[in-house]
Design a protein around this motif. Structure first.
Motif, PDB file in Angstrom:
ATOM      1  N   TRP A 151       0.870  -1.190   0.000  1.00 56.07           N
ATOM      2  CA  TRP A 151       0.000   0.000   0.000  1.00 56.07           C
ATOM      3  C   TRP A 151       0.903   1.235   0.000  1.00 56.07           C
ATOM      4  O   TRP A 151       1.656   1.467   0.946  1.00 56.07           O
ATOM      5  N   LEU A 155      -1.661   6.063   5.065  1.00 56.54           N
ATOM      6  CA  LEU A 155      -2.462   5.115   5.841  1.00 56.54           C
ATOM      7  C   LEU A 155      -3.872   5.619   6.147  1.00 56.54           C
ATOM      8  O   LEU A 155      -4.808   4.813   6.192  1.00 56.54           O
ATOM      9  N   ILE A 158      -6.564   4.246   3.828  1.00 58.16           N
ATOM     10  CA  ILE A 158      -6.652   2.795   3.648  1.00 58.16           C
ATOM     11  C   ILE A 158      -8.091   2.289   3.728  1.00 58.16           C
ATOM     12  O   ILE A 158      -8.375   1.121   3.454  1.00 58.16           O
ATOM     13  N   GLN A 177       1.693  -5.583   9.405  1.00 60.47           N
ATOM     14  CA  GLN A 177       1.838  -4.289   8.740  1.00 60.47           C
ATOM     15  C   GLN A 177       3.285  -3.847   8.936  1.00 60.47           C
ATOM     16  O   GLN A 177       3.733  -3.647  10.054  1.00 60.47           O
ATOM     17  N   THR A 179       6.460  -1.280   7.488  1.00 60.65           N
ATOM     18  CA  THR A 179       6.869  -0.139   6.680  1.00 60.65           C
ATOM     19  C   THR A 179       8.009  -0.534   5.754  1.00 60.65           C
ATOM     20  O   THR A 179       8.991  -1.168   6.178  1.00 60.65           O
ATOM     21  N   VAL A 186       3.608   0.795   2.907  1.00 54.43           N
ATOM     22  CA  VAL A 186       3.640  -0.321   3.869  1.00 54.43           C
ATOM     23  C   VAL A 186       3.285  -1.625   3.159  1.00 54.43           C
ATOM     24  O   VAL A 186       2.526  -1.636   2.190  1.00 54.43           O
ATOM     25  N   LEU A 188       1.382  -5.085   3.639  1.00 54.17           N
ATOM     26  CA  LEU A 188       0.277  -5.574   4.457  1.00 54.17           C
ATOM     27  C   LEU A 188       0.015  -7.050   4.177  1.00 54.17           C
ATOM     28  O   LEU A 188       0.178  -7.520   3.044  1.00 54.17           O
TER      29      LEU A 188
END
Length: 227
Positions: A151, A155, A158, A177, A179, A186, A188
């Motif tokens: 992603w 955030l 999201i 999650q 970074t 990030v 996920l």
């Protein structure tokens, strides 16, 4: 029924109702403990075979006590046989141990002339093993797929991704999650219980078309059991 009441020719007559009640109570207690273990086990090393053994072993032990009947000689014989099994064989499956214990106790019951106990115990053990096989007891299936993606958007945005996943799944958990320092954004990982497993390609296609989503991969989630 009359034969079962009078077939045990040991020094201490066997109460057929007591034998059956004892094994039934042991089965119910083992079932309760097994359910407790299933719902409270937190680790990844979950074993369905171990859960099944929690049900079988109390019944076998109950039968052992019926066979012993305060007989010291039989008790020492039981210890000797168990010592042979413990030190001469390596059993990799706990359910295999349950089978071994069952056959040993059945042999002891027959050898000590507790014929009714042998018949009742054998039928009861067979019924339990068949129940475990038919019901697939102990297997847990919580999720259908494990979904991994990157992603790249902030955030707080999201929510659009969560709405898409919720549309395709009955239950979802964001398992991790992390970074990504090199590329930003990030990484996920999700666990999904899908509404329709046949629509998995549609889910993956929509994810790849969603702004901010890249590197989408999926893995089929298997039952949480050791193979």
């Amino acid at each position: 029924m009359e034969w079962l009441r009078s077939a045990d020719l040991a020094a201490v007559p066997t109460d057929f109702a007591t034998v059956l009640l004892g094994m039934l109570l042991a089965f119910l207690c083992g079932q309760s403990i097994a359910w407790t273990y299933m719902f409270t086990h937190p680790g990844l090393s979950y074993s369905r075979s171990f859960v099944n053994s929690l049900i079988v072993i109390p019944v076998v032990v109950s039968m052992v006590m019926q066979v012993l009947a305060n007989n010291l000689v039989t008790a020492f014989g039981l210890m000797a046989v168990f010592a042979i099994v413990r030190f001469r064989n390596i059993l990799r499956d706990t359910l295999d141990t349950s089978y071994i214990l069952t056959t040993i106790v059945l042999g002891m019951a027959s050898g000590t002339q507790k014929y009714a106990t042998t018949v009742v115990g054998c039928l009861f053990a067979i019924a339990i093993f068949a129940y475990l096989k038919i019901s697939n007891f102990g297997a847990r299936h919580r999720y259908d797929i494990i979904l991994n993606l990157h992603w790249s958007r902030p955030l707080p945005e999201i929510g659009s991704l969560d709405r898409l996943l919720n549309r395709h799944s009955r239950s979802l958990v964001r398992a991790s999650q992390r970074t990504n320092e090199g590329h930003g954004g990030v990484d996920l990982s999700y666990r999904l219980l899908l509404r329709d497993t046949n629509r998995t390609p549609d889910l993956l296609s929509e994810l790849r078309g969603l702004d901010g989503v890249s590197r989408v991969t999926s893995v089929k989630a298997e039952d949480e059991s050791e193979l």
